[in-house]
Design a protein around this motif. Sequence first.
Motif, short mmCIF file in Angstrom:
data_model
loop_
_atom_site.label_atom_id
_atom_site.label_comp_id
_atom_site.label_asym_id
_atom_site.label_seq_id
_atom_site.Cartn_x
_atom_site.Cartn_y
_atom_site.Cartn_z
N ASP A 98 5.61 36.03 42.72
CA ASP A 98 5.34 34.66 43.15
C ASP A 98 4.52 33.86 42.14
O ASP A 98 4.05 32.76 42.43
CB ASP A 98 4.60 34.68 44.49
N ARG A 99 4.30 34.42 40.96
CA ARG A 99 3.62 33.77 39.84
C ARG A 99 2.16 33.45 40.15
O ARG A 99 1.59 32.51 39.59
CB ARG A 99 4.37 32.51 39.41
N LYS A 100 1.56 34.22 41.01
CA LYS A 100 0.12 34.09 41.25
C LYS A 100 -0.67 34.80 40.16
O LYS A 100 -1.85 34.50 39.96
CB LYS A 100 -0.23 34.66 42.62
N VAL A 101 -0.03 35.76 39.49
CA VAL A 101 -0.65 36.45 38.37
C VAL A 101 0.36 36.54 37.23
O VAL A 101 1.58 36.47 37.45
CB VAL A 101 -1.15 37.87 38.75
N ASP A 102 -0.13 36.68 36.01
CA ASP A 102 0.73 36.78 34.83
C ASP A 102 1.09 38.23 34.51
O ASP A 102 2.11 38.50 33.89
CB ASP A 102 0.02 36.17 33.62
N VAL A 103 0.22 39.14 34.92
CA VAL A 103 0.44 40.57 34.69
C VAL A 103 -0.32 41.33 35.76
O VAL A 103 -1.35 40.86 36.26
CB VAL A 103 -0.04 40.98 33.26
N LEU A 104 0.22 42.46 36.16
CA LEU A 104 -0.43 43.30 37.16
C LEU A 104 -0.81 44.62 36.51
O LEU A 104 0.04 45.29 35.91
CB LEU A 104 0.53 43.58 38.33
N PHE A 105 -2.08 44.99 36.60
CA PHE A 105 -2.50 46.28 36.09
C PHE A 105 -2.76 47.18 37.30
O PHE A 105 -3.75 47.03 38.00
CB PHE A 105 -3.77 46.15 35.24
#
Length: 345
Positions: A98-105
């Motif tokens: 949903d483009r709330k974050v640019d990358v998920l770690f």
Amino acid sequence: MTSLFKALPVVLAVLLLGRAVGPARADATLDAVRHAGVLACGVVSDEDDYSEADTHGNLSGLGADFCRALAAGIFGDAGRARFLTLPDEPSGLAALRDRKVDVLFGATPDPVVGNAYGAAFGPPIFFDGQGVLASDRSGIRRLADLGGKNVCFINAAPHERVLYDLVEPRLSTPEHRFPFSERGEMEVALLDGHCDAITGDVSWLANVRAGFNKRRSEFSVLPDTVSVDPFAPAFRAGDRQWAALVDWTVWASVQAEANGVTRANLPQMRRNADPVIRRLVGSTPWIGKALGVPDTAFAAAVAAVGNYGEIFERNVGSGSALMLPRGRNALAADGGLLWALPVEP
């Protein structure tokens, strides 16, 4: 033939870097991040007491440091990282979609799950796996000692299946199994001696032990594990430049450790004559232009958070409450599973 084999590392590096320099990108994440002026990172902090999922422990600190490294590479400023803490991996992948974050770690690489969320995965930043946390008074020192002991687990979780499929065949005497529906209840049972041991991902077990506070020295995470569960960055599929930049942020961190480049000695290493080190720290032009960042990007990442070994020790190793040994998370040269692509011209 000999020359062909010598060339293979270079060919492999070029092929994988092709993700960064191929046709037009489907999703120009780097441009959007620069326009926003901040890097939005999702980190998973699994603290739900009710869970039948195959979950890692809280590795959010580890993920946050890699986010800072990426922000330092892009902006020259690790302080440009912004964090959205998610309760579990599905929530994290949804935030990415949903483009709330640019990358998920904080994701387990799985192409089926990735396809459902439109996500792709980078190289692991931590190799987790199912293990055992045992009371020292139980006499359990390795998996073979579980025979005849009371082993507790979360009911219907993947750990239960592994217990049946992989652990039991190794035992001369079957263990006694006790399922729980609530993690907190199971932890109390271990403290009270009703369970001799519990099983789950090693990172979660280490978090459980850390939560025992003054009594944590009474319990040990066994050195044996019975599965491999990687913990990796995830990003939206289709943006090859962004994927390559995230990948190389991880690989450069690993290679920096392999070459002895640390936060403390980075200024001296900039003058090192080793060609690999010179590319890594930006003293010699390398892949920065292809990735859309300065050639000093990886040096900025190390300056901000250190190399992989420094990140590990601070967040999950001897300098943390988890006190995990390197184990599988050692460099490949030291018998672990961590590796990086060759730092070739």
